[in-house]
Design an enzyme around this catalytic site. Structure first.
Site, PDB file in Angstrom:
ATOM      1  N   GLY A   1       0.827  -1.206   0.000  1.00 56.85           N
ATOM      2  CA  GLY A   1       0.000   0.000   0.000  1.00 56.85           C
ATOM      3  C   GLY A   1       0.857   1.250   0.000  1.00 56.85           C
ATOM      4  O   GLY A   1       2.037   1.204  -0.368  1.00 56.85           O
ATOM      5  N   ALA A   2       0.247   2.393   0.426  1.00 58.79           N
ATOM      6  CA  ALA A   2       0.913   3.701   0.367  1.00 58.79           C
ATOM      7  C   ALA A   2       1.492   3.882  -1.045  1.00 58.79           C
ATOM      8  O   ALA A   2       2.661   4.230  -1.236  1.00 58.79           O
ATOM      9  CB  ALA A   2       2.001   3.812   1.429  1.00 58.79           C
TER      10      ALA A   2
ATOM     11  N   GLY B   1       5.879   5.006  -8.462  1.00 54.53           N
ATOM     12  CA  GLY B   1       6.662   3.793  -8.735  1.00 54.53           C
ATOM     13  C   GLY B   1       5.746   2.579  -8.848  1.00 54.53           C
ATOM     14  O   GLY B   1       5.894   1.749  -9.755  1.00 54.53           O
ATOM     15  N   HIS B   2       4.784   2.486  -7.916  1.00 58.81           N
ATOM     16  CA  HIS B   2       3.815   1.380  -8.000  1.00 58.81           C
ATOM     17  C   HIS B   2       2.953   1.518  -9.258  1.00 58.81           C
ATOM     18  O   HIS B   2       2.626   0.532  -9.910  1.00 58.81           O
ATOM     19  CB  HIS B   2       2.900   1.375  -6.776  1.00 58.81           C
ATOM     20  CG  HIS B   2       3.609   1.153  -5.476  1.00 58.81           C
ATOM     21  ND1 HIS B   2       3.818   2.153  -4.563  1.00 58.81           N
ATOM     22  CD2 HIS B   2       4.164   0.038  -4.949  1.00 58.81           C
ATOM     23  CE1 HIS B   2       4.453   1.667  -3.516  1.00 58.81           C
ATOM     24  NE2 HIS B   2       4.686   0.383  -3.718  1.00 58.81           N
TER      25      HIS B   2
ATOM     26  N   GLN C   1       7.370  -8.264   8.410  1.00 57.06           N
ATOM     27  CA  GLN C   1       8.493  -7.528   7.830  1.00 57.06           C
ATOM     28  C   GLN C   1       8.965  -6.388   8.733  1.00 57.06           C
ATOM     29  O   GLN C   1       9.905  -5.693   8.400  1.00 57.06           O
ATOM     30  CB  GLN C   1       8.098  -6.940   6.464  1.00 57.06           C
ATOM     31  CG  GLN C   1       8.187  -7.957   5.352  1.00 57.06           C
ATOM     32  CD  GLN C   1       7.688  -7.443   4.021  1.00 57.06           C
ATOM     33  OE1 GLN C   1       6.823  -8.043   3.421  1.00 57.06           O
ATOM     34  NE2 GLN C   1       8.234  -6.344   3.533  1.00 57.06           N
TER      35      GLN C   1
ATOM     36  N   ASP D   1      14.006  -2.275  -4.956  1.00 56.35           N
ATOM     37  CA  ASP D   1      14.358  -3.268  -3.925  1.00 56.35           C
ATOM     38  C   ASP D   1      15.034  -4.433  -4.645  1.00 56.35           C
ATOM     39  O   ASP D   1      14.438  -5.507  -4.811  1.00 56.35           O
ATOM     40  CB  ASP D   1      13.103  -3.711  -3.179  1.00 56.35           C
ATOM     41  CG  ASP D   1      12.486  -2.563  -2.400  1.00 56.35           C
ATOM     42  OD1 ASP D   1      13.189  -1.941  -1.599  1.00 56.35           O
ATOM     43  OD2 ASP D   1      11.308  -2.256  -2.642  1.00 56.35           O
TER      44      ASP D   1
ATOM     45  N   SER E   1       8.115   4.881  -0.334  1.00 53.18           N
ATOM     46  CA  SER E   1       7.123   5.352   0.641  1.00 53.18           C
ATOM     47  C   SER E   1       7.822   5.977   1.849  1.00 53.18           C
ATOM     48  O   SER E   1       7.239   6.776   2.569  1.00 53.18           O
ATOM     49  CB  SER E   1       6.212   4.210   1.064  1.00 53.18           C
ATOM     50  OG  SER E   1       6.981   3.109   1.411  1.00 53.18           O
TER      51      SER E   1
HETATM   52  O1  PAF Z   1       7.963  -4.589  -1.747  1.00 50.07           O
HETATM   53  C1  PAF Z   1       6.960  -4.674  -0.996  1.00 50.07           C
HETATM   54  O2  PAF Z   1       6.099  -3.809  -0.973  1.00 50.07           O
HETATM   55  C2  PAF Z   1       6.832  -5.864  -0.064  1.00 50.07           C
HETATM   56  O3  PAF Z   1       8.062  -6.270   0.426  1.00 50.07           O
HETATM   57  C3  PAF Z   1       6.109  -7.045  -0.719  1.00 50.07           C
HETATM   58  C4  PAF Z   1       6.883  -7.631  -1.878  1.00 50.07           C
HETATM   59  C5  PAF Z   1       4.730  -6.620  -1.173  1.00 50.07           C
HETATM   60  C6  PAF Z   1       5.931  -8.168   0.310  1.00 50.07           C
HETATM   61  O4  PAF Z   1       5.231  -7.735   1.433  1.00 50.07           O
END
Ligand code: PAF
Length: 570
Positions: free
Chosen positions: A287-288, A292-293, A317, A409, A445
């Site tokens: 989310g957020a 980029g998303h 996480q 990432d 984010s």
């Molecule tokens: O990159 C992310 O946003 C998270 O690490 C992912 C891959 C959705 C896993 O929770």
């Protein structure tokens, strides 16, 4: 738990039985209309008559009424009167073809619409199946069912005619199915009048006459009926869009994605998409969402037929509960961005849905050794186990798909690729270039947690990568030289606390003894207490005496994307 008995072991009855079992209902063994039905309404909340329409009334009459039991039929055409003498009557008609019990079981739980009438139980069942409810009373039943048959059956029959006419010219159906699919997408977006194209819409009578001259005489009645319908549509409605069209500078209105909360419904929805021959694109996120998303979703939408975005803030996480609590959550904003970028589904489960019994940890977790261990893995122990575990679960639910991850990432991307390869998961992992602000800062984010000074200091990461790339471009081949150049840049600003700067093999993330081939430069540092990471790639090829750098154009901050809606980065 809802207890259900179904009379009628045909496609509809067996599809519904399977879907209700999947939705957690207590479904009793199916009866046929030849069984003794007198006590069929006893001991259940719901009795479903899934017989052919002509037998519903006689089946209902054979059942002794039970005051508390709702008797429901699945017919689109029949009213509630056929359920006499039962006091609680309902109708539930799924607006979806059920070609087999297997496909139907999945399709009934993939977010379809159900036409409901009578007792509120019908709407309850539709909601249990995660469907949309459309109330259709007895007075409108005939028109409703005629429209449903035209949409589902006549369109298919028309494609049968397309197949025959194409085959007569030695042409295959596939291309025409794609054409029909695109036309239906236009109908959904624009409405039929605005979506209509072709000679009848243009009044091009010469072309219509030419078609009629070459068609088999047996096809003419169907063709003429289609032309007449097209002429009528062209005459009857002004050719305008059904949805509001973008006015000056405003983004166009886009279809809302279907929001799914349950894991099984998410899985069923994507199974349903594949059953319709659609390629599924998956964009896992926490989310957020930012530009980029959006780039990931847009790429998925360009390459796949349907896109699902997952939004799940994975608690495993986060090693710091305060960090987890502070993580930005904005579902309405995320839905708007996902919709604008082309997502059809958003899976936004609660923690219990993914980790039943949380905070008790799941018995099974996934560890990807080697590639997880260094860099972010060393700085945040357990982080990649958490990522690999949740991604494995999302992949298991999503099924065969293409999954899109950002190269921002980079180590996470390597972990996911290894996971997929080692477990033979039916997923094609697609890495997408990092989206940057014009000055080179990678979108994240976390950037929103930086003040103006921190925002300026954060550019040290980009400068460090540039220093490393320049070193490699000028012919340096020893990792420690490149590392030193990057480290120097990271240390130049006192507001920056460097963690690592390294040049690694892009596939293994190991530091090679001699630099060559596809390399990745990785940096991490803390600014104002916020951990920031960045990376960039280069391919070194021997070309005579020189080494030639090759930069990914979208990773090059000189050509960075300017955010579409101002600085909306979160
Ligand atoms: O990159 C992310 O946003 C998270 O690490 C992912 C891959 C959705 C896993 O929770």
């Amino acid at each position: 738990m809802l207890s259900v008995r179904i009379v009628g072991p045909g496609r509809a009855g067996r599809s519904l039985a399977g879907a209700l079992v999947d939705a957690g209902c207590d479904v009793r063994p199916l009866l046929t209309r030849h069984d003794d039905l007198s006590s069929a309404a006893e001991g259940v909340d719901l009795l479903v008559l899934a017989t052919p329409d002509a037998q519903v009334a006689s089946a209902a009459a054979a059942v002794v009424p039970v005051a508390a039991t709702v008797v429901l039929h699945l017919s689109g055409a029949l009213g509630l009167d056929v359920l006499d003498p039962h006091p609680r009557r309902a109708a539930l008609h799924p607006l979806a073809p059920l070609p087999s019990p297997e496909v139907g079981r999945v399709r009934l739980r993939s977010g379809i619409t159900f036409a409901v009438a009578g007792d509120p139980m019908a709407a309850t069942v539709a909601e249990l199946l995660e469907g949309r409810v459309m109330a259709v009373d007895d007075a409108r039943r005939g028109a409703y069912h005629a429209a449903a048959c035209m949409a589902a059956n006549h369109v298919v029959a028309l494609m049968g005619q397309v197949e025959r006419v194409a085959a007569a010219a030695g042409l295959e159906l596939d291309a025409f199915v794609s054409l029909a699919r695109a036309a239906l997408v236009d109908v959904a977006e624009l409405g039929p009048a605005a979506a209509l194209t072709g000679p009848a819409a243009r009044g091009d009578e010469a072309t219509i006459a030419q078609h009629r001259a070459v068609l088999d005489p047996e096809e003419l009645a169907g063709y003429d009926a289609g032309v007449e319908l097209a002429r009528r549509l062209a005459r009857s409605a002004p050719r305008r869009a059904r949805r509001p069209v973008a006015s000056h500078g405003e983004p166009p209105t886009v279809a809302e994605p279907v929001v799914l909360r349950q894991a099984r419904t998410f899985a069923a929805a994507l199974d349903g998409e594949r059953a319709r021959g659609r390629r599924v694109g998956l964009v896992p996120t926490m989310g957020a969402l930012h530009a980029g998303h959006a780039a990931l979703v847009e790429r998925a939408a360009a390459e796949c037929d349907t896109v699902a975005v997952t939004i799940f803030v994975n608690p495993l996480q986060f090693d710091d509960p305060a960090d987890l609590a502070a993580y930005r959550r904005d579902l309405p904003g995320d839905l708007a961005l996902a919709a604008a970028a082309g997502a059809r589904f958003v899976f936004a489960p609660g923690v219990e849905e993914i980790y039943p019994g949380f905070p008790r940890l799941p018995a099974t977790t996934v560890h990807v050794s080697g590639v997880s261990d260094r860099f972010e893995g060393a700085a945040r122990p357990g982080h990649f186990d958490a990522v690999a575990t949740v991604v494995a679960k999302l992949f298991a639910l999503a099924g065969r798909c293409r999954a899109y991850f950002g190269e921002k990432d980079f180590q996470q991307l390597a972990v996911v690729r290894t996971l997929v390869a080692d477990l033979d998961l039916p997923v094609e992992v697609v890495g997408c270039p990092t989206v940057r602000q014009p000055d080179g800062l990678a979108l994240s984010s976390r950037n929103s947690r930086l003040g103006p000074d921190g925002r300026r200091a954060a550019l040290a990461l980009r400068r460090a990568l540039d220093a490393g790339l320049a070193d490699l471009g000028s012919g340096r081949r020893r990792p420690e030289q490149v590392r030193a150049a990057m480290w120097q840049e990271l240390c130049a600003d006192v507001a920056v606390r460097p963690d690592y700067a390294e040049v690694v093999d892009a596939r293994t993330l190991e530091v090679p003894a001699v630099l060559g081939g596809a390399l990745r430069l990785l940096v991490a540092a803390e600014v104002e207490g916020v951990r920031l990471i960045d990376n960039d790639g280069i391919v070194l090829e021997p070309s005579g005496e020189r080494w030639c750098p090759r930069r990914d154009p979208r990773g090059d901050h000189q050509r960075a994307l300017v955010l579409a809606h101002g600085d909306k980065e979160r």
